[in-house]
Design a protein around this motif. Structure first.
Motif, PDB file in Angstrom:
ATOM      1  N   LEU A  10      -4.540  29.051 -12.127  1.00  0.00           N
ATOM      2  CA  LEU A  10      -4.048  29.826 -10.992  1.00  0.00           C
ATOM      3  C   LEU A  10      -4.781  29.483  -9.702  1.00  0.00           C
ATOM      4  O   LEU A  10      -4.179  29.495  -8.617  1.00  0.00           O
ATOM      5  CB  LEU A  10      -4.183  31.323 -11.292  1.00  0.00           C
ATOM      6  CG  LEU A  10      -3.186  31.867 -12.317  1.00  0.00           C
ATOM      7  CD1 LEU A  10      -3.617  33.249 -12.791  1.00  0.00           C
ATOM      8  CD2 LEU A  10      -1.775  31.915 -11.730  1.00  0.00           C
ATOM      9  N   ALA A  11      -6.069  29.159  -9.797  1.00  0.00           N
ATOM     10  CA  ALA A  11      -6.800  28.743  -8.604  1.00  0.00           C
ATOM     11  C   ALA A  11      -6.180  27.480  -8.014  1.00  0.00           C
ATOM     12  O   ALA A  11      -6.028  27.357  -6.783  1.00  0.00           O
ATOM     13  CB  ALA A  11      -8.269  28.518  -8.943  1.00  0.00           C
ATOM     14  N   ALA A  17       4.781  34.323  -4.827  1.00  0.00           N
ATOM     15  CA  ALA A  17       4.045  35.526  -4.438  1.00  0.00           C
ATOM     16  C   ALA A  17       3.349  36.156  -5.631  1.00  0.00           C
ATOM     17  O   ALA A  17       2.198  36.610  -5.535  1.00  0.00           O
ATOM     18  CB  ALA A  17       5.002  36.529  -3.785  1.00  0.00           C
ATOM     19  N   THR A  18       4.024  36.184  -6.776  1.00  0.00           N
ATOM     20  CA  THR A  18       3.432  36.828  -7.944  1.00  0.00           C
ATOM     21  C   THR A  18       2.349  35.971  -8.569  1.00  0.00           C
ATOM     22  O   THR A  18       1.377  36.503  -9.126  1.00  0.00           O
ATOM     23  CB  THR A  18       4.522  37.170  -8.970  1.00  0.00           C
ATOM     24  OG1 THR A  18       5.637  37.766  -8.305  1.00  0.00           O
ATOM     25  CG2 THR A  18       3.996  38.151 -10.003  1.00  0.00           C
ATOM     26  N   GLU A  19       2.457  34.656  -8.469  1.00  0.00           N
ATOM     27  CA  GLU A  19       1.365  33.803  -8.940  1.00  0.00           C
ATOM     28  C   GLU A  19       0.111  34.032  -8.094  1.00  0.00           C
ATOM     29  O   GLU A  19      -1.025  34.030  -8.622  1.00  0.00           O
ATOM     30  CB  GLU A  19       1.763  32.324  -8.893  1.00  0.00           C
ATOM     31  CG  GLU A  19       3.049  31.955  -9.621  1.00  0.00           C
ATOM     32  CD  GLU A  19       3.027  32.185 -11.121  1.00  0.00           C
ATOM     33  OE1 GLU A  19       2.264  33.040 -11.609  1.00  0.00           O
ATOM     34  OE2 GLU A  19       3.814  31.513 -11.818  1.00  0.00           O
ATOM     35  N   LEU A  40      -0.618  36.869  -6.698  1.00  0.00           N
ATOM     36  CA  LEU A  40      -1.141  38.154  -7.180  1.00  0.00           C
ATOM     37  C   LEU A  40      -1.958  37.968  -8.459  1.00  0.00           C
ATOM     38  O   LEU A  40      -2.998  38.608  -8.641  1.00  0.00           O
ATOM     39  CB  LEU A  40       0.007  39.126  -7.436  1.00  0.00           C
ATOM     40  CG  LEU A  40       0.729  39.674  -6.209  1.00  0.00           C
ATOM     41  CD1 LEU A  40       1.929  40.508  -6.649  1.00  0.00           C
ATOM     42  CD2 LEU A  40      -0.201  40.502  -5.332  1.00  0.00           C
ATOM     43  N   ALA A  41      -1.495  37.117  -9.355  1.00  0.00           N
ATOM     44  CA  ALA A  41      -2.237  36.874 -10.594  1.00  0.00           C
ATOM     45  C   ALA A  41      -3.609  36.275 -10.284  1.00  0.00           C
ATOM     46  O   ALA A  41      -4.626  36.650 -10.878  1.00  0.00           O
ATOM     47  CB  ALA A  41      -1.437  35.948 -11.504  1.00  0.00           C
ATOM     48  N   ARG A  42      -3.635  35.343  -9.350  1.00  0.00           N
ATOM     49  CA  ARG A  42      -4.916  34.770  -8.941  1.00  0.00           C
ATOM     50  C   ARG A  42      -5.790  35.824  -8.254  1.00  0.00           C
ATOM     51  O   ARG A  42      -7.019  35.845  -8.432  1.00  0.00           O
ATOM     52  CB  ARG A  42      -4.675  33.573  -8.009  1.00  0.00           C
ATOM     53  CG  ARG A  42      -5.948  32.991  -7.404  1.00  0.00           C
ATOM     54  CD  ARG A  42      -6.937  32.553  -8.457  1.00  0.00           C
ATOM     55  NE  ARG A  42      -8.216  32.136  -7.856  1.00  0.00           N
ATOM     56  CZ  ARG A  42      -9.377  32.154  -8.490  1.00  0.00           C
ATOM     57  NH1 ARG A  42      -9.466  32.579  -9.745  1.00  0.00           N
ATOM     58  NH2 ARG A  42     -10.473  31.775  -7.880  1.00  0.00           N
ATOM     59  N   LEU A  43      -5.170  36.715  -7.493  1.00  0.00           N
ATOM     60  CA  LEU A  43      -5.905  37.803  -6.846  1.00  0.00           C
ATOM     61  C   LEU A  43      -6.604  38.668  -7.888  1.00  0.00           C
ATOM     62  O   LEU A  43      -7.760  39.062  -7.705  1.00  0.00           O
ATOM     63  CB  LEU A  43      -4.939  38.632  -6.010  1.00  0.00           C
ATOM     64  CG  LEU A  43      -5.472  39.886  -5.323  1.00  0.00           C
ATOM     65  CD1 LEU A  43      -6.569  39.545  -4.332  1.00  0.00           C
ATOM     66  CD2 LEU A  43      -4.327  40.633  -4.640  1.00  0.00           C
ATOM     67  N   ALA A  63       1.100  25.710 -17.593  1.00  0.00           N
ATOM     68  CA  ALA A  63      -0.285  25.294 -17.800  1.00  0.00           C
ATOM     69  C   ALA A  63      -1.252  26.398 -17.384  1.00  0.00           C
ATOM     70  O   ALA A  63      -2.354  26.503 -17.915  1.00  0.00           O
ATOM     71  CB  ALA A  63      -0.563  24.020 -17.002  1.00  0.00           C
ATOM     72  N   TYR A  64      -0.849  27.229 -16.447  1.00  0.00           N
ATOM     73  CA  TYR A  64      -1.645  28.377 -16.003  1.00  0.00           C
ATOM     74  C   TYR A  64      -0.983  29.652 -16.531  1.00  0.00           C
ATOM     75  O   TYR A  64       0.179  29.645 -16.960  1.00  0.00           O
ATOM     76  CB  TYR A  64      -1.720  28.413 -14.471  1.00  0.00           C
ATOM     77  CG  TYR A  64      -0.380  28.281 -13.789  1.00  0.00           C
ATOM     78  CD1 TYR A  64       0.402  29.402 -13.517  1.00  0.00           C
ATOM     79  CD2 TYR A  64       0.124  27.026 -13.418  1.00  0.00           C
ATOM     80  CE1 TYR A  64       1.633  29.290 -12.914  1.00  0.00           C
ATOM     81  CE2 TYR A  64       1.358  26.902 -12.815  1.00  0.00           C
ATOM     82  CZ  TYR A  64       2.113  28.028 -12.561  1.00  0.00           C
ATOM     83  OH  TYR A  64       3.347  27.910 -11.964  1.00  0.00           O
ATOM     84  N   ALA A  65      -1.712  30.756 -16.496  1.00  0.00           N
ATOM     85  CA  ALA A  65      -1.189  32.048 -16.961  1.00  0.00           C
ATOM     86  C   ALA A  65      -0.269  32.612 -15.890  1.00  0.00           C
ATOM     87  O   ALA A  65      -0.713  33.278 -14.956  1.00  0.00           O
ATOM     88  CB  ALA A  65      -2.331  33.007 -17.263  1.00  0.00           C
ATOM     89  N   SER A  66       1.019  32.348 -16.020  1.00  0.00           N
ATOM     90  CA  SER A  66       1.977  32.671 -14.963  1.00  0.00           C
ATOM     91  C   SER A  66       2.293  34.157 -14.923  1.00  0.00           C
ATOM     92  O   SER A  66       3.008  34.676 -15.781  1.00  0.00           O
ATOM     93  CB  SER A  66       3.271  31.872 -15.163  1.00  0.00           C
ATOM     94  OG  SER A  66       4.261  32.321 -14.265  1.00  0.00           O
ATOM     95  N   GLY A  67       1.786  34.837 -13.897  1.00  0.00           N
ATOM     96  CA  GLY A  67       2.139  36.236 -13.708  1.00  0.00           C
ATOM     97  C   GLY A  67       3.567  36.425 -13.298  1.00  0.00           C
ATOM     98  O   GLY A  67       4.126  37.522 -13.426  1.00  0.00           O
ATOM     99  N   ALA A  68       4.198  35.359 -12.804  1.00  0.00           N
ATOM    100  CA  ALA A  68       5.592  35.443 -12.373  1.00  0.00           C
ATOM    101  C   ALA A  68       6.569  35.319 -13.519  1.00  0.00           C
ATOM    102  O   ALA A  68       7.701  35.817 -13.423  1.00  0.00           O
ATOM    103  CB  ALA A  68       5.883  34.362 -11.338  1.00  0.00           C
ATOM    104  N   GLY A  69       6.182  34.662 -14.618  1.00  0.00           N
ATOM    105  CA  GLY A  69       7.183  34.467 -15.660  1.00  0.00           C
ATOM    106  C   GLY A  69       6.661  33.882 -16.947  1.00  0.00           C
ATOM    107  O   GLY A  69       7.418  33.236 -17.679  1.00  0.00           O
ATOM    108  N   GLY A  70       5.389  34.098 -17.282  1.00  0.00           N
ATOM    109  CA  GLY A  70       4.818  33.402 -18.422  1.00  0.00           C
ATOM    110  C   GLY A  70       4.673  34.184 -19.704  1.00  0.00           C
ATOM    111  O   GLY A  70       4.190  33.636 -20.700  1.00  0.00           O
ATOM    112  N   LEU A  71       5.087  35.442 -19.752  1.00  0.00           N
ATOM    113  CA  LEU A  71       4.790  36.270 -20.917  1.00  0.00           C
ATOM    114  C   LEU A  71       5.836  36.169 -22.025  1.00  0.00           C
ATOM    115  O   LEU A  71       7.036  36.052 -21.772  1.00  0.00           O
ATOM    116  CB  LEU A  71       4.658  37.735 -20.509  1.00  0.00           C
ATOM    117  CG  LEU A  71       3.401  38.119 -19.735  1.00  0.00           C
ATOM    118  CD1 LEU A  71       3.485  39.575 -19.304  1.00  0.00           C
ATOM    119  CD2 LEU A  71       2.138  37.873 -20.561  1.00  0.00           C
TER     120      LEU A  71
END
Length: 404
Positions: free
Chosen positions: A141-142, A167-169, A171-174, A241-249
């Motif tokens: 995410l960074a 935007a949500t990615e 937020l996940a990094r935040l 590859a990253y933990a997608s807060g927008a659509g990875g679950l």
């Protein structure tokens, strides 16, 4: 749903309806594999894609409750690389750049008003420059935010709604930046574990991968086939590859219903015994509190009041809260709904709704990537599903009112 999952239609589905805190209908239909050999099970695991966004928004609001995030603050306070934004316009080959008129705030990220390219008219220049830096190729995410920070915005923050995962990615990094935890670890500790969402995460353990539904798409010949993307080639592997807060679950009907019921109940499940069918608990009484009631009220309230009209880009009857759409004008909505209804779908035909007026949570989980305009693509089900689900709960309410 039985008709929709017969041969020639969708492969299978799971539906779950909670009314007044209790599961009142929970069924599996059809199969979880395209060969139609493995019957669909109620504990089948689905890729929920954009339904992940509500969970990400809840995590941000948890940190806001702890005083670690100010929703009104510029996001550059926490992620300095997002300072000094520019806005691109004009031709994609020779864009015009100017400084953004205001900084991106956390609220802008939560409401998809940050100004990122979102496929809207006039977005071509910003979209082309964003693709050049390719945030989705990041390994974490960074890296996603670092790449995104090199690209300009398509609009000034706070001036329009433009739905996009960027935007949500951010937020996940935040969440990572202010909590000091990896995003997936934060969700597991502070959201999934308290709510007993045991099958929800960014990857599926090897022992559980046999429960994942096949992901289908309609071919040019009008017949269902397996999607040829990496998620279907290796079901259960991380979707990004990253933990997608927008659509990875990945998640299940039981898990997501528990999350949605927590929101309906104002931050905690009011009576755990209502979820006995999910096999997680049989004791009565409330579960642990994961959000304050006033925080949940803000999430479920339309936050687009600064726009004219105060609605999102897909429906004239819906605004947007934090992580989902909010019905603000039932008469103008494309699907029957009640005032204040909240929810959001996922790209592969998953959908959920929280209806505070009816005290109902309803979700339908399928695994099909729609192809608009392709002959033979199964018809969308959400309109009929919600119509029938709410008609049933309304009838139950009327019957209860008539009982002595």
């Amino acid at each position: 749903m039985t008709q929709a999952t017969r041969p020639g239609g969708y492969v299978g589905a799971v539906t779950l309806i909670v009314h007044e805190g209790r599961i009142v209908d929970f069924r599996a239909y059809g199969h979880r594999d395209l060969a139609r050999r493995a019957p669909m099970r109620r504990d089948t695991i689905f890729r929920i894609y954009s339904m992940s966004k509500t969970a990400t928004s809840a995590a941000v609001m948890q940190l806001a409750e702890r005083g670690l995030i100010d929703v009104e603050a510029p996001v550059q306070r926490y992620l300095p690389e997002l300072a000094h934004r520019q806005v691109a316009s004009g031709d994609a080959q020779a864009p015009t750049l100017r400084p953004a008129r205001r900084a991106i705030t956390v609220r802008h990220l939560l409401t998809h008003t940050a100004g990122f390219a979102a496929g809207l008219p006039g977005d071509d220049a910003a979209a082309a420059l964003t693709r050049r830096h390719d945030p989705h190729a990041a390994r974490d995410l960074a890296g996603f935010v670092a790449r995104l920070a090199r690209a300009p915005l398509a609009a000034d923050p706070g001036t329009r709604f433009g739905y996009d995962g960027a935007a949500t990615e951010v937020l996940a990094r935040l969440v990572e930046a202010v909590s000091g935890q990896r995003f997936e670890a934060y969700l597991r500790e502070h959201l999934f574990a308290p709510l007993r969402m045991r099958d929800t995460g960014f990857a599926v353990p090897a022992a559980a991968r046999g429960r994942i539904a096949d992901l289908t798409i309609t071919g040019d010949d009008g017949r269902l086939r397996l999607d040829d993307g990496p998620s279907q080639r290796e079901p259960g592997a991380p979707l990004n590859a990253y933990a997608s807060g927008a659509g990875g679950l990945y998640s299940t009907a039981c898990d997501y219903a528990r999350f949605a019921q927590m929101l309906l109940d104002g931050g905690r499940i009011a009576d755990e015994s209502g979820f006995a069918e999910c096999g997680s608990t049989r004791h009565s009484g409330p579960g642990p509190r994961v959000l304050r009631a006033d925080t949940v009220a803000a999430m479920l309230r339309n936050q687009l009041t600064m726009l004219d009209p105060p609605v999102h880009q897909y429906d004239a009857g819906e605004g947007f809260g934090y992580g989902g759409a909010v019905v603000i004008d039932p008469a103008r909505r494309s699907v029957p709904a009640s005032l204040g209804q909240f929810g959001w779908p996922g790209a592969a035909s998953t959908t959920y709704v929280i209806d505070p007026k009816r005290k109902t949570v309803a979700l339908a989980l399928l695994q099909h990537l729609p192809r608009a305009g392709v002959a033979g693509d199964p018809p969308r089900l959400s309109k009929d599903f919600y119509r029938l689900a709410f008609a049933a709960t309304d009838a139950a309410g009327r019957a209860a009112a008539r009982s002595p």
